[in-house]
Motif scaffolding. Structure first.
Motif, PDB file in Angstrom:
ATOM      1  N   UNK B 324       0.734  -1.289  -0.123  1.00  0.00           N
ATOM      2  CA  UNK B 324       0.017   0.407   0.098  1.00  0.00           C
ATOM      3  C   UNK B 324       0.651   1.337   0.282  1.00  0.00           C
ATOM      4  N   UNK B 325       1.645   1.224   1.138  1.00  0.00           N
ATOM      5  CA  UNK B 325       3.252   2.407   1.184  1.00  0.00           C
ATOM      6  C   UNK B 325       3.504   3.217  -0.678  1.00  0.00           C
ATOM      7  N   UNK B 326       3.835   1.911  -1.562  1.00  0.00           N
ATOM      8  CA  UNK B 326       4.281   1.234  -2.397  1.00  0.00           C
ATOM      9  C   UNK B 326       3.421   2.393  -3.787  1.00  0.00           C
ATOM     10  N   UNK B 327       2.002   2.216  -3.513  1.00  0.00           N
ATOM     11  CA  UNK B 327       1.104   2.854  -4.270  1.00  0.00           C
ATOM     12  C   UNK B 327       0.425   5.158  -3.943  1.00  0.00           C
ATOM     13  N   UNK B 328       0.430   4.525  -2.142  1.00  0.00           N
ATOM     14  CA  UNK B 328       0.552   5.426  -2.186  1.00  0.00           C
ATOM     15  C   UNK B 328       1.397   6.757  -2.380  1.00  0.00           C
ATOM     16  N   UNK B 329       2.559   5.977  -1.932  1.00  0.00           N
ATOM     17  CA  UNK B 329       3.915   7.139  -2.854  1.00  0.00           C
ATOM     18  C   UNK B 329       3.921   7.435  -4.036  1.00  0.00           C
ATOM     19  N   UNK B 330       3.801   6.221  -5.053  1.00  0.00           N
ATOM     20  CA  UNK B 330       4.031   6.734  -6.753  1.00  0.00           C
ATOM     21  C   UNK B 330       2.110   7.456  -6.490  1.00  0.00           C
ATOM     22  N   UNK B 331       1.324   7.626  -6.282  1.00  0.00           N
ATOM     23  CA  UNK B 331       0.125   9.233  -6.743  1.00  0.00           C
ATOM     24  C   UNK B 331       0.683  10.145  -5.268  1.00  0.00           C
ATOM     25  N   UNK B 332       1.296   9.830  -4.548  1.00  0.00           N
ATOM     26  CA  UNK B 332       2.314  11.179  -3.714  1.00  0.00           C
ATOM     27  C   UNK B 332       2.931  11.185  -4.849  1.00  0.00           C
ATOM     28  N   UNK B 333       3.739  11.275  -4.956  1.00  0.00           N
ATOM     29  CA  UNK B 333       5.274  11.641  -6.298  1.00  0.00           C
ATOM     30  C   UNK B 333       4.230  12.654  -7.596  1.00  0.00           C
ATOM     31  N   UNK B 334       3.624  11.117  -7.764  1.00  0.00           N
ATOM     32  CA  UNK B 334       2.952  12.449  -9.310  1.00  0.00           C
ATOM     33  C   UNK B 334       2.286  13.430  -8.183  1.00  0.00           C
ATOM     34  N   UNK B 335       1.462  14.162  -8.055  1.00  0.00           N
ATOM     35  CA  UNK B 335       1.408  15.219  -7.469  1.00  0.00           C
ATOM     36  C   UNK B 335       1.627  16.347  -7.073  1.00  0.00           C
ATOM     37  N   UNK B 336       3.303  15.958  -6.403  1.00  0.00           N
ATOM     38  CA  UNK B 336       3.882  16.705  -6.004  1.00  0.00           C
ATOM     39  C   UNK B 336       4.558  16.921  -7.749  1.00  0.00           C
ATOM     40  N   UNK B 337       4.630  16.370  -7.912  1.00  0.00           N
ATOM     41  CA  UNK B 337       5.885  16.219  -9.594  1.00  0.00           C
ATOM     42  C   UNK B 337       4.861  17.310 -10.628  1.00  0.00           C
ATOM     43  N   UNK B 338       3.164  17.758 -10.260  1.00  0.00           N
ATOM     44  CA  UNK B 338       2.557  18.015 -10.939  1.00  0.00           C
ATOM     45  C   UNK B 338       3.036  19.489 -10.034  1.00  0.00           C
ATOM     46  N   UNK B 339       2.921  19.627  -9.214  1.00  0.00           N
ATOM     47  CA  UNK B 339       3.128  20.774  -7.950  1.00  0.00           C
ATOM     48  C   UNK B 339       4.022  21.479  -9.012  1.00  0.00           C
ATOM     49  N   UNK B 340       5.627  20.844  -8.730  1.00  0.00           N
ATOM     50  CA  UNK B 340       6.902  21.463  -9.093  1.00  0.00           C
ATOM     51  C   UNK B 340       6.193  21.705 -10.560  1.00  0.00           C
ATOM     52  N   UNK B 341       5.649  21.068 -11.351  1.00  0.00           N
ATOM     53  CA  UNK B 341       6.161  21.687 -12.919  1.00  0.00           C
ATOM     54  C   UNK B 341       5.005  23.543 -12.870  1.00  0.00           C
TER      55      UNK B 341
END
Ligand SMILES: Nc1ncnc2c1ncn2[C@@H]1O[C@H](COP(=O)(O)OP(=O)(O)OP(=O)(O)O)[C@@H](O)[C@H]1O
Ligand SMILES: [Mg+2]
Lengths: 236, 401
Positions: B324-341
């Motif tokens: 679950x942790x890996x899946x949560x991290x995947x989604x959160x990293x995408x959100x953060x990437x969106x924020x950085x862009x």
């Protein structure tokens, strides 16, 4: 790696409770030896998928006993603490639809299970490529899933199911989308793999073309299994 | 292990770039808003710096001369000058009005300064970018370049015409209006000048008043009329102290002896920032809050949709044993990437668009850093909805019926 394949005794599964309860599995007894491929056939709603889900540790059976390899996994209750690790390390899944991960290329789709189990990327990819070669899709290793034909996708999915060398493979209608030639190829691969890696394989199917290939078949009707001999027709 | 989030972003890069761009424009607006506030504060500080004063002497109990109107008699500066440790004291007037040049009208803050031989008297513009300081007692002006005037231009303030003899830069009022400096006498006249009819009427009223028009007191009426038609008031006295003098001590002395209100530089800054632009600051704060909510909603919606599209894959990932942790991290990293862009796009947009805004936009690196942190926090929060949904996906769904 297990030595005793799959053993199921008196397995029962009831969905829901009270008036709306459904007894999907009433009495399932079956065994699959290492290296053996057995067919599981039965009419719609007879409990085939339910049985695979119980074996695959994604739903809880109601009662009975299951043994995978040399360890009892269920005996009126789960005997394994980490069901996720059980799925990851000891069971390979092959579905009717390949369900590949669209954003990973073919190699990484297959390498994902060993990576999840902690194998280094290079080693996981090496194992993936080895299996892709065995399944004759090595030349598509760098392609994305959307660039593959249905048969290629299915073979990649099979490679993913096999890559962790699980003692058990559960296949739910693996040949449904394939023409008869492709379907036979998939069955041949499953038989090859079973023999090479001592894997116990259960194939749920409606597919008239492949039913004659099984040596043993389990019929399931209203949640009760009956064993019968198959034709065990050899491959050319 | 490979980065699932990274692979997904590379796979669906068009979606990410496109959304990141939209989000970036929002973030750009947010940064500019913060920059407008910083610009207002900076304008206020520039106003205080450029006045060259250590103390502001104003009408008693007022917050003048910038935040409230204040009026002092124009001979008071002499007695201030006589106080200990005061090096210089100069009258000054401030009046915000429309200044005409040719056919156009410019909103400006007209500052009346005392002409004197020396440069850098209190209230004088410290640096000129062109031309010279005012040398004559009348009808010369020094204007800020932001007015658009050039040296040699003839400008009109009320009834009089002035020649622009010099130009300054960044001499603005606390509301961002460029300054126009003119001699004090002219400014006093401009501030209190009445039209001819009003003067005649006033004179008639005085004549009709028996108290002023007494038989047997020659010259009384003339004196009374004279005192009415001349303006002997200024808005403030700017005081410069001798080196080493303590502003608060001198301020206290002036307060005690002259019974006037005196502000030090720190107090004046507090009035400008804390009172004069406080409402604008709150207004900007409201906008920032709204923009933050809108950005959060956009990120949450996009990440939710992207995750929805992957439900089946997530079920498969869970079935083959992904934590679950890996899946949560995947989604959160995408959100953060969106924020950085989004932040990168926003920062670039703000930097290039800032100078085109009519008010001074001051982009501070410190604000950019807190902006980035806020964006990342918002994105992380916004991804929680999608993560919650992803964690509820049943691996049995991958097997199907
Ligand atoms: N989640 C569930 N809740 C309640 N009843 C269920 C659930 N899943 C399956 N059932 C019921 O259990 C019985 C067996 O279903 P199952 O999916 O195992 O059938 P199947 O043999 O796979 O059929 P098919 O060939 O159509 O796929 C059916 O009567 C079905 O309605
Ligand atoms: Mg089914």
């Amino acid at each position: 790696m297990g030595t005793r394949g799959i053993r199921i005794e008196g397995l029962r599964k009831r969905y829901g409770s009270g008036d709306t309860a459904v007894d999907a599995l009433r009495r399932v007894d079956m065994h699959v030896e290492p290296g053996e491929v057995v067919g599981l056939i039965g009419p719609s709603g007879s409990g085939k998928s339910t049985l695979l889900k119980c074996l695959g540790a994604v739903i809880d059976p109601t009662a009975g006993r299951m043994t995978l390899g040399d360890e009892a996994t269920y005996d009126d209750g789960w005997k394994v603490r980490d069901l996720r690790a059980l799925r990851r390390d000891r069971i390979g899944f092959v579905f009717q639809a390949p369900y590949l991960i669209p954003f990973l290329d073919v190699t990484d789709n297959v390498a994902l299970p060993p990576m999840l189990a902690g194998a280094p990327n290079a080693e996981a990819r090496a194992r993936a490529l080895e299996l892709l070669a065995a399944l004759d899709v090595r030349h598509r290793a760098r392609a994305m899933p959307s660039q593959l034909s249905g048969g290629e996708q299915q073979r990649v999915a099979i490679a993913r199911g096999l890559v962790n060398r699980p003692p058990v493979i559960l296949a739910d209608e693996p040949t449904a989308p394939l023409d008869s030639e492709r379907a036979m190829a998939v069955v041949r691969i499953l038989n090859d793999m079973a023999r090479r890696f001592e894997t116990a394989i259960i194939v749920v199917t409606h597919d008239e073309k492949i039913i004659p290939t099984f040596r043993r078949i389990y019929h399931i009707r209203d949640g009760v299994t009956h064993e019968e001999a198959g034709e065990g027709r050899a491959f050319e | 292990m490979i980065s699932l989030a990274g692979r997904d972003i590379l796979h669906a890069w068009g979606k990410f770039i496109f959304t990141g761009f939209g989000l970036g424009l929002l973030i750009g607006v947010t940064l500019v808003m913060a920059g407008v506030y910083r610009g207002m504060v900076d304008d206020g500080k520039a106003l205080l710096d450029n006045s060259g004063a250590d103390l502001w002497v104003v009408q008693r109990d007022t917050l003048g001369p910038y935040a409230e109107s204040s009026s002092l008699h124009d001979d008071l500066y002499r007695s201030i000058l006589a106080m200990p440790r005061v090096a210089r004291a100069a009258n000054v007037t401030y009046l915000t009005m429309q200044v005409r040049q040719g056919g156009q009208d410019v909103r400006a803050m007209v500052v009346g300064i005392v002409p004197s031989g020396e440069v850098c008297a209190p209230g004088w513009p410290p640096h000129l970018v062109a031309g010279r300081q005012i040398t004559r007692g009348h009808y010369e002006a020094v204007a800020d370049v932001a007015t658009g005037f050039a040296t040699g231009d003839r400008i009109r303030i009320r009834r009089n015409e002035y020649t622009v003899v010099g130009l300054t830069r960044r001499m603005v009022s606390s509301s961002g209006d460029p300054m126009v400096f003119i001699p004090l006498r002219d400014a006093q006249e401009a501030q209190f000048l009445k039209d001819n009819d009003a003067i005649l009427q006033g004179r008639r009223r005085t004549e009709a008043n028996p108290a002023f028009n007494r038989p047997g007191v020659p010259g009384l009426l003339e004196a009374a009329i004279d005192s009415q038609s001349s303006n002997a008031y200024v808005n403030a006295i700017l005081v410069r102290l001798e080196p080493g003098a303590s502003p608060s001590q001198v301020a206290e002395t002036i307060r005690r002896w002259k019974r006037l209100t005196v502000y030090t530089r720190a107090q004046m800054e507090e009035i400008l920032v804390g009172k004069l632009i406080a409402t604008s600051a709150r207004q900007i704060g409201m906008f920032l809050a709204i923009l933050a909510v809108v950005s959060a909603a956009i990120v949450a919606f996009i990440i939710y949709t992207l995750t929805m599209d992957k439900i089946r894959e997530i079920a498969v990932l869970k079935l083959i044993g992904t934590r679950n942790r890996t899946i949560a991290a995947m989604i959160m990293q995408q959100a953060l990437a969106l924020g950085v862009i989004g932040f990168a796009v926003g920062k670039i947009t703000a930097t290039f668009a800032g100078p085109f805004f009519p008010k001074y936009v001051l982009l501070l690196p410190r604000d950019a850093v807190s902006g980035l942190l806020a964006v990342l926090a918002i994105c992380a929060l916004a991804s929680l909805v999608a993560i919650r949904m992803a964690l509820r996906v049943d691996p049995a769904e991958a097997i199907g019926g």
